[in-house]
Design a protein around this motif. Structure first.
Motif, mmCIF file in Angstrom:
data_model
loop_
_atom_site.group_PDB
_atom_site.id
_atom_site.type_symbol
_atom_site.label_atom_id
_atom_site.label_comp_id
_atom_site.label_asym_id
_atom_site.label_seq_id
_atom_site.Cartn_x
_atom_site.Cartn_y
_atom_site.Cartn_z
ATOM 1 N N LEU A 225 5.622 4.321 2.191
ATOM 2 C CA LEU A 225 6.146 5.476 2.928
ATOM 3 C C LEU A 225 7.036 5.024 4.085
ATOM 4 C CD1 LEU A 225 6.335 8.503 3.531
ATOM 5 C CD2 LEU A 225 4.239 8.297 4.883
ATOM 6 N N LEU A 226 6.635 3.953 4.753
ATOM 7 C CA LEU A 226 7.471 3.426 5.838
ATOM 8 C C LEU A 226 8.875 3.117 5.321
ATOM 9 C CD1 LEU A 226 8.132 2.185 8.628
ATOM 10 C CD2 LEU A 226 6.997 0.092 7.867
ATOM 11 N N TYR A 227 8.959 2.465 4.175
ATOM 12 C CA TYR A 227 10.284 2.107 3.640
ATOM 13 C C TYR A 227 11.052 3.350 3.202
ATOM 14 C CZ TYR A 227 9.429 -2.766 4.302
ATOM 15 O OH TYR A 227 9.200 -3.973 4.917
ATOM 16 N N LEU B 292 5.332 8.146 13.685
ATOM 17 C CA LEU B 292 5.806 7.437 12.495
ATOM 18 C C LEU B 292 7.322 7.251 12.535
ATOM 19 C CD1 LEU B 292 3.674 8.936 9.563
ATOM 20 C CD2 LEU B 292 3.377 6.732 10.715
ATOM 21 N N GLN C 208 1.476 -1.103 12.068
ATOM 22 C CA GLN C 208 1.400 0.067 12.946
ATOM 23 C C GLN C 208 1.527 1.349 12.119
ATOM 24 O OE1 GLN C 208 0.532 0.477 15.929
ATOM 25 N NE2 GLN C 208 1.527 2.277 16.787
ATOM 26 N N HIS C 209 2.424 1.322 11.137
ATOM 27 C CA HIS C 209 2.576 2.494 10.266
ATOM 28 C C HIS C 209 1.275 2.783 9.509
ATOM 29 C CE1 HIS C 209 4.875 5.293 7.636
ATOM 30 N NE2 HIS C 209 3.897 4.977 6.806
ATOM 31 N N MET C 210 0.647 1.722 8.972
ATOM 32 C CA MET C 210 -0.614 1.910 8.242
ATOM 33 C C MET C 210 -1.640 2.595 9.133
ATOM 34 S SD MET C 210 -1.144 -1.652 6.113
ATOM 35 C CE MET C 210 -2.640 -1.119 5.250
ATOM 36 N N THR D 46 0.851 -1.182 0.000
ATOM 37 C CA THR D 46 0.000 0.000 0.000
ATOM 38 C C THR D 46 0.890 1.236 0.000
ATOM 39 O OG1 THR D 46 0.093 0.123 2.366
ATOM 40 C CG2 THR D 46 -1.646 -1.232 1.439
ATOM 41 N N THR E 102 5.452 -3.636 12.418
ATOM 42 C CA THR E 102 5.742 -2.210 12.212
ATOM 43 C C THR E 102 5.053 -1.698 10.946
ATOM 44 O OG1 THR E 102 7.878 -2.831 11.227
ATOM 45 C CG2 THR E 102 7.907 -2.107 13.520
ATOM 46 N N GLU E 103 4.920 -2.548 9.929
ATOM 47 C CA GLU E 103 4.179 -2.122 8.734
ATOM 48 C C GLU E 103 2.717 -1.837 9.092
ATOM 49 O OE1 GLU E 103 6.725 -4.544 5.274
ATOM 50 O OE2 GLU E 103 4.548 -4.645 5.256
ATOM 51 N N LEU F 196 -1.311 4.310 11.982
ATOM 52 C CA LEU F 196 -0.947 5.676 12.377
ATOM 53 C C LEU F 196 -1.133 6.653 11.224
ATOM 54 C CD1 LEU F 196 2.401 5.169 14.374
ATOM 55 C CD2 LEU F 196 0.215 5.952 15.320
ATOM 56 N N SER F 197 -0.753 6.233 10.009
ATOM 57 C CA SER F 197 -0.804 7.231 8.937
ATOM 58 C C SER F 197 -2.228 7.433 8.426
ATOM 59 C CB SER F 197 0.192 6.930 7.815
ATOM 60 O OG SER F 197 0.041 5.646 7.336
ATOM 61 N N ASN G 269 8.279 4.497 15.025
ATOM 62 C CA ASN G 269 7.967 3.190 14.442
ATOM 63 C C ASN G 269 8.968 2.804 13.338
ATOM 64 O OD1 ASN G 269 5.981 0.892 14.084
ATOM 65 N ND2 ASN G 269 5.843 1.814 12.051
ATOM 66 N N GLU H 215 0.936 3.459 2.172
ATOM 67 C CA GLU H 215 1.415 3.669 3.541
ATOM 68 C C GLU H 215 2.700 2.871 3.785
ATOM 69 O OE1 GLU H 215 -1.772 2.924 3.016
ATOM 70 O OE2 GLU H 215 -2.694 4.848 3.532
ATOM 71 N N VAL H 216 2.653 1.600 3.380
ATOM 72 C CA VAL H 216 3.832 0.766 3.620
ATOM 73 C C VAL H 216 5.018 1.295 2.820
ATOM 74 C CG1 VAL H 216 4.772 -1.567 3.435
ATOM 75 C CG2 VAL H 216 2.438 -1.227 4.261
ATOM 76 N N ASP I 132 12.047 1.465 14.882
ATOM 77 C CA ASP I 132 11.868 0.061 15.286
ATOM 78 C C ASP I 132 11.994 -0.878 14.095
ATOM 79 O OD1 ASP I 132 11.447 0.666 17.947
ATOM 80 O OD2 ASP I 132 9.265 0.703 17.776
ATOM 81 N N ALA I 133 11.392 -0.483 12.991
ATOM 82 C CA ALA I 133 11.439 -1.324 11.794
ATOM 83 C C ALA I 133 12.892 -1.488 11.323
ATOM 84 C CB ALA I 133 10.580 -0.710 10.687
#
Lengths: 320, 320
Positions: free
Chosen positions: A35-37, A111, B157-159, A30, B154-155, B161-162, A114, A32-33, A117-118
């Motif tokens: 963006l995490l990366y 964010l 949790q990121h979803m 997604t 963590t993926e 939160l965002s 988190n 969102e994911v 942590d990732a």
């Protein structure tokens, strides 16, 4: 002729490639994911010297190890540095990192926490790759060193944070050294060197000597870093000048100043340092710096750093 | 007769003992370092059911494994739960955890964040103990599962939160399920069961089935947890009632309500949900809950949870 700096850049480039290719989502996920990366790749993509991974690779070479065996571990040391900086920047309320806004200032604190942590877990996941490179026993030994390294670093970070929170001033040079060994020395020098030695199959007595060497040199490094925060060029340094004063940090420079100042000056300095970051004025910071000048506090700390560096190098000279 | 509950308590007691005896400072340190360890022991010392470690031990038993082989891994699952709760509570701005103030409310956010990191590293350090118990290959396999589990969590949790930060409402049931599988299912059911199976030496096809089982049952669990946050007894539940509404969480209950409400109601609900926590009034929360009642949103979600549970159990029935 290849200079040390060229060599450091070459190692950093290989480490960066390993890190950035390991921080990718499993599949097209997604937004969102994704963006995490992106967040996880942010600090590793910023300009940095790469001293720690270089120390690992260089020590491995000195102990007869090949780069192919040490580079993954070196990359994990750099991963450690990156995730813990994300968290430290939140804890210290830092605004800049490597010349750009800190991660929690670009996104939110939640964010960024988190994402740290990732990235932390990615580091352990990557370390599992050592099983194939080094065999199980050495791969395990490397992870034991990482466990100890994180443990020492969090203990040191806790010490520094709680001194500020509890407004503690009953501290002397030895308190500062203990905090520094934990907060900085282990992950900056001792463990990078020891990990290089472990990967190359060095003996336990070499590891012991590298510990003594690293703990001293790491403190010298931290003192220089503290000094740069006061007198350094912000652009080159990448962090905001005088951040340590704003954060209330108990540097050797500051502790020496408090010792040298007279009672009235000391009172004013403590009052300023005890203010929360947002309450400290430009005048407050200027006063602290002018007093540091007057009492040559940076000069004193740099002298100590030089002594520690010499002691460290003499230990290194004793390794067979 | 031993009930399931007794058995769960027995496993929890052994896991707690392992955890608390592993979180001690190396030597008598400074008062600051002692406080760090006190903080690390805080959540693990609070009352909790211990469902996750029990799932691990029970699955290991079912696959022919001895408790002595699975308990360390089970303890590490509980360690995971504890460090990630410290960080989640900061990210979600939660005030209560297990009937007492969240760690960052007892100390500072900085110290709590750092204590979570220290506990995270302790988890990996403890996992190294599996080498002696299980041999290197199985110990590595266990750590691979942990790396994946943290990654998925963590993926997720990121979803979550965002979605709140970006005020996203273009979400349907399947978005919620995807987020839940990542945020909750892996670490609550799939990985605990798979880890028990790995420790007992089960085949890859068993692990695959446990993944499918765990992902479904984990979502059912999360829905029940969401429902308890609305209709549960705060004392028994340990978290503040209606916290999810205050935090703006996109639960299945809320998404169903938005789907069922008319345009005007929907507008009011979104306006309330988009407010930051501190701006939501008691009347706001009461309105959301009254609308949930009117549209039987909790009933709808619980029906879905039951369906998922049945599907999960039918997968379990298919394992040889």
């Amino acid at each position: 002729m290849t200079t040390l700096e060229d060599e450091m850049k070459r190692v950093k480039a290989r480490v960066d490639e390993m890190i950035l290719s390991s921080i990718l989502p499993e599949s097209s996920n997604t937004p969102e994911v994704d963006l995490l990366y992106k967040m996880m790749r942010d600090y590793p993509s910023r300009q940095a010297k790469g001293m720690r991974p270089f120390l690992c690779v260089a020590t491995a070479r000195a102990a007869g190890g090949k780069d192919e065996s040490s580079l993954l571990t070196a990359a994990c040391i750099e991963l450690f540095q990156n995730w813990i900086l994300i968290h430290d920047d939140i804890e210290d309320r830092s605004e800049l990192r490597r010349g750009a806004p800190a991660l929690h200032r670009m996104y939110s604190e939640g964010l960024a926490l988190n994402a740290g942590d990732a990235l932390h877990a990615k580091m352990w996941g990557a370390l599992l790759g050592n099983a194939e490179l080094l065999g199980f026993p050495a791969a395990f030994r490397v992870m034991q060193e990482f466990a100890m390294m994180v443990n020492e670093t969090t203990e040191g970070q806790h010490m520094e944070l709680s001194w500020v929170e509890k407004k503690r001033w009953d501290l002397d040079e030895s308190d500062y050294y203990q905090m520094c060994r934990k907060k900085t020395s282990w992950y900056t020098v001792a463990s990078p060197c020891r990990l290089g030695a472990i990967v190359a199959g060095a003996d336990e007595n070499v590891l012991e000597a590298l510990k003594d060497f690293g703990l001293k040199l790491g403190v010298a490094f931290q003192i220089q870093d503290d000094a740069l925060n006061i007198v350094g060029d912000q652009k080159k340094y990448g962090k905001a000048s005088s951040d340590d004063i704003l954060e209330g940090k108990r540097t050797l420079i500051l502790l020496h100043l408090l010792n040298s100042a007279d009672a009235q000056e000391r009172k004013r300095l403590k009052t300023i340092m005890n203010k929360p970051r947002a309450k400290k004025t430009k005048q407050d910071v200027a006063y602290v710096i002018s007093m540091m000048d007057e009492h040559d506090a940076v000069g004193f700390a740099r002298k100590r750093a030089n002594e520690l560096m010499k002691e460290a190098l003499s230990i290194l000279g004793g390794i067979d």
